[in-house]
Design a protein around this motif. Structure first.
Motif, PDB file in Angstrom:
ATOM      1  N   VAL A 194      54.630  30.853 -10.791  1.00 31.54           N
ATOM      2  CA  VAL A 194      53.756  29.718  -9.639  1.00 31.54           C
ATOM      3  C   VAL A 194      54.179  29.790  -8.261  1.00 31.54           C
ATOM      4  O   VAL A 194      53.191  29.779  -8.142  1.00 31.54           O
ATOM      5  N   VAL A 195      54.726  30.156  -8.020  1.00 38.33           N
ATOM      6  CA  VAL A 195      54.243  30.216  -6.400  1.00 38.33           C
ATOM      7  C   VAL A 195      53.248  30.875  -5.676  1.00 38.33           C
ATOM      8  O   VAL A 195      52.873  30.709  -4.993  1.00 38.33           O
ATOM      9  N   MET A 196      53.729  32.372  -6.031  1.00 41.15           N
ATOM     10  CA  MET A 196      53.159  33.481  -5.827  1.00 41.15           C
ATOM     11  C   MET A 196      51.556  33.254  -5.930  1.00 41.15           C
ATOM     12  O   MET A 196      50.425  33.423  -5.563  1.00 41.15           O
ATOM     13  N   ASN A 197      51.538  32.633  -7.546  1.00 42.63           N
ATOM     14  CA  ASN A 197      50.020  32.660  -7.702  1.00 42.63           C
ATOM     15  C   ASN A 197      49.350  30.729  -6.778  1.00 42.63           C
ATOM     16  O   ASN A 197      48.078  31.377  -6.097  1.00 42.63           O
ATOM     17  N   LEU A 198      49.377  30.383  -5.978  1.00 45.72           N
ATOM     18  CA  LEU A 198      49.798  29.529  -5.277  1.00 45.72           C
ATOM     19  C   LEU A 198      49.358  29.896  -4.322  1.00 45.72           C
ATOM     20  O   LEU A 198      48.436  29.487  -3.425  1.00 45.72           O
ATOM     21  N   LEU A 199      50.437  30.755  -3.590  1.00 49.34           N
ATOM     22  CA  LEU A 199      49.849  31.621  -2.192  1.00 49.34           C
ATOM     23  C   LEU A 199      48.597  32.503  -2.128  1.00 49.34           C
ATOM     24  O   LEU A 199      48.208  32.551  -1.567  1.00 49.34           O
ATOM     25  N   THR A 200      48.582  32.892  -3.708  1.00 47.91           N
ATOM     26  CA  THR A 200      46.702  33.900  -4.041  1.00 47.91           C
ATOM     27  C   THR A 200      45.863  33.044  -3.618  1.00 47.91           C
ATOM     28  O   THR A 200      45.241  33.231  -3.408  1.00 47.91           O
ATOM     29  N   THR A 212      47.485  19.108  -6.339  1.00 46.97           N
ATOM     30  CA  THR A 212      47.292  18.757  -7.973  1.00 46.97           C
ATOM     31  C   THR A 212      47.843  20.522  -8.337  1.00 46.97           C
ATOM     32  O   THR A 212      48.071  20.594  -9.606  1.00 46.97           O
ATOM     33  N   ARG A 213      47.953  21.232  -7.586  1.00 47.68           N
ATOM     34  CA  ARG A 213      48.705  22.723  -8.006  1.00 47.68           C
ATOM     35  C   ARG A 213      49.917  22.511  -8.061  1.00 47.68           C
ATOM     36  O   ARG A 213      50.430  23.169  -9.112  1.00 47.68           O
ATOM     37  N   LEU A 214      50.646  21.409  -7.288  1.00 50.52           N
ATOM     38  CA  LEU A 214      51.808  21.716  -7.698  1.00 50.52           C
ATOM     39  C   LEU A 214      52.136  21.020  -8.887  1.00 50.52           C
ATOM     40  O   LEU A 214      53.353  21.276  -9.488  1.00 50.52           O
ATOM     41  N   MET A 250      41.996  16.934   3.365  1.00 53.34           N
ATOM     42  CA  MET A 250      41.941  15.552   2.703  1.00 53.34           C
ATOM     43  C   MET A 250      41.602  16.299   1.582  1.00 53.34           C
ATOM     44  O   MET A 250      42.809  16.432   0.307  1.00 53.34           O
ATOM     45  N   LYS A 251      40.790  17.254   1.041  1.00 46.73           N
ATOM     46  CA  LYS A 251      40.687  17.619   0.066  1.00 46.73           C
ATOM     47  C   LYS A 251      41.614  18.947  -0.136  1.00 46.73           C
ATOM     48  O   LYS A 251      41.966  18.570  -1.390  1.00 46.73           O
ATOM     49  N   PHE A 252      41.738  19.590   0.691  1.00 44.59           N
ATOM     50  CA  PHE A 252      42.792  20.374   0.508  1.00 44.59           C
ATOM     51  C   PHE A 252      44.059  19.878   0.218  1.00 44.59           C
ATOM     52  O   PHE A 252      44.895  21.088  -0.860  1.00 44.59           O
ATOM     53  N   ALA A 253      44.544  18.896   0.533  1.00 44.21           N
ATOM     54  CA  ALA A 253      46.088  18.315   0.550  1.00 44.21           C
ATOM     55  C   ALA A 253      45.700  17.619  -1.064  1.00 44.21           C
ATOM     56  O   ALA A 253      47.018  17.975  -1.525  1.00 44.21           O
ATOM     57  N   ARG A 254      44.876  17.187  -1.309  1.00 46.59           N
ATOM     58  CA  ARG A 254      44.117  16.999  -2.869  1.00 46.59           C
ATOM     59  C   ARG A 254      44.710  18.188  -3.682  1.00 46.59           C
ATOM     60  O   ARG A 254      45.190  18.217  -4.443  1.00 46.59           O
ATOM     61  N   LEU A 255      44.287  19.400  -3.501  1.00 43.69           N
ATOM     62  CA  LEU A 255      44.027  20.439  -4.680  1.00 43.69           C
ATOM     63  C   LEU A 255      45.782  20.722  -4.109  1.00 43.69           C
ATOM     64  O   LEU A 255      46.043  21.250  -5.293  1.00 43.69           O
ATOM     65  N   LEU A 256      46.293  20.993  -3.019  1.00 38.01           N
ATOM     66  CA  LEU A 256      47.583  21.216  -3.492  1.00 38.01           C
ATOM     67  C   LEU A 256      48.704  20.626  -3.944  1.00 38.01           C
ATOM     68  O   LEU A 256      49.402  20.914  -4.820  1.00 38.01           O
ATOM     69  N   LEU A 282      53.791  23.173 -15.953  1.00 36.62           N
ATOM     70  CA  LEU A 282      54.268  25.204 -16.471  1.00 36.62           C
ATOM     71  C   LEU A 282      55.058  25.683 -15.979  1.00 36.62           C
ATOM     72  O   LEU A 282      55.706  26.536 -17.182  1.00 36.62           O
ATOM     73  N   VAL A 283      56.396  25.373 -15.613  1.00 32.56           N
ATOM     74  CA  VAL A 283      57.649  25.213 -15.023  1.00 32.56           C
ATOM     75  C   VAL A 283      58.622  25.038 -16.383  1.00 32.56           C
ATOM     76  O   VAL A 283      58.838  25.194 -17.594  1.00 32.56           O
ATOM     77  N   LEU A 284      57.431  23.517 -16.988  1.00 30.77           N
ATOM     78  CA  LEU A 284      58.546  22.403 -17.002  1.00 30.77           C
ATOM     79  C   LEU A 284      58.428  23.273 -18.666  1.00 30.77           C
ATOM     80  O   LEU A 284      59.070  23.601 -19.761  1.00 30.77           O
ATOM     81  N   ALA A 285      57.065  23.921 -19.088  1.00 35.69           N
ATOM     82  CA  ALA A 285      56.718  24.317 -20.442  1.00 35.69           C
ATOM     83  C   ALA A 285      57.442  26.089 -20.663  1.00 35.69           C
ATOM     84  O   ALA A 285      57.327  26.295 -22.125  1.00 35.69           O
TER      85      ALA A 285
END
Length: 323
Positions: A304-310, A9-11, A1-7, A17-20
């Motif tokens: 952004v995706v690469m930072n998430l995968l990191t 939030t990251r998305l 559950m915590k991992f899903a919430r973190l994911l 960030l992409v919008l900016a």
């Protein structure tokens, strides 16, 4: 559950960030000097003022910048990146045609730099004052100092004039059949020099970082305990030390992916590689706003995706890292 919430939030953070980035790129591109219509008129040998005004209306360039930005954001949300001014094709199709070539170049370069650089760093950490360690240090300094375009030009001169054994332009031979194993081998043959050019710069960084990280880890108490137990040096290095030493290297790998994409623009230009970098370079020269913005949006999404995968890779490398 915590991992899903973190994911989640990251998305959300990544989407904002992409919008900016989209808004900033739009403003900067339109603020740059030059007029797309005048560029098109110059390329076609001249154009009447009436036709130029008609093109500005067709492209929406006659509207205020804020209105243009609102229209563009609305199209982006629908997945519409517009039409290229020069190629007269949807930007999405142009990017889709160039993505495979760029991903092939970038991923092969990153993989080569990461594997070889980490291996050299680990080997040099075993004898920090040895000949191999000194050689890797010199190699790292050269890699840090050499610009990627200069490295590419030197390799072109070497393998096109001095030692002509590798192709220095394009992705395929002129007489390529376009299918089968011969075509795959032909593409890989053309891939060698661009990949080597882009990898050499980052290979030096990974080797130095891996060497420094390994030296820190090898001085830890649990490594001395493992050696005191009589474990083989190979087990100590690759099972206990390397896994912990990889964390800084993986961090830099994820954060530098944007730099690798930027370097790919120069490499693709030098070697005439038909990827997104070459497309971006041609679009800048032609003031092709929709294509430039489309490439920048795609690059920002990849970063952004690469930072998430990191972030996710941390949990695989070191289970002690919690959400």
């Amino acid at each position: 559950m915590k991992f899903a919430r973190l994911l989640l939030t990251r998305l959300v953070q990544g989407a904002l960030l992409v919008l900016a980035v989209v808004v900033l790129n739009f403003v900067l591109v339109h603020a740059a000097p030059g007029d797309p219509v005048e560029t098109i008129a110059g390329a076609s040998g001249g154009m009447s003022p009436e036709l130029m005004a008609q093109l500005r209306t067709q492209f929406g360039l006659d509207k205020p910048l804020v209105v243009q930005l609102g229209i563009y954001l609305g199209k982006i949300l629908r997945g519409d990146f517009g039409y290229s001014y020069f190629f007269n094709l949807p930007v999405v199709s142009l990017i889709a045609d160039r993505i495979p070539a760029t991903l092939l170049l970038v991923l092969s370069s990153v993989l080569l730099a990461f594997v070889v650089g980490t291996t050299l760093g680990v080997l040099s950490s075993r004898r920090p004052n040895g000949v191999l360690s000194q050689f890797i240090t010199v190699l790292s300094l050269v890699g840090f100092a050499a610009p990627v375009f200069w490295m590419g030009i030197m390799l072109v001169i070497l393998f096109a004039s001095v030692w002509p054994i590798l192709p220095v332009s394009g992705m395929r031979a002129i007489d390529s059949s376009g299918g089968g194993w011969r075509d795959v081998i032909d593409v890989l043959h053309h891939l060698i020099l661009p990949t080597l050019t882009l990898a050499l710069v980052y290979l030096a960084q990974y080797s130095r970082l891996a060497r420094s990280s390994m030296l820190d880890v090898l001085g830890a108490d649990y490594i001395r305990t493992a050696r005191a137990k009589g474990l083989a040096e190979r087990v100590v290095l690759y099972k206990h030390a390397l896994r912990n030493a990889l964390l800084p290297v993986v961090t830099v790998l994820g954060l530098q992916f944007g730099n690798v994409l930027a370097g790919a623009i120069l490499v693709e230009t030098v070697f005439n590689w038909p990827g997104l970098g070459r497309l971006a370079f041609e679009s800048v020269l032609r003031r092709d706003y929709p294509t430039i913005l489309g490439v920048l949006v795609f690059a920002s999404i990849v970063v952004v995706v690469m930072n998430l995968l990191t972030d996710l890779a941390y949990r695989l490398i070191d289970p002690r890292i919690k959400v």
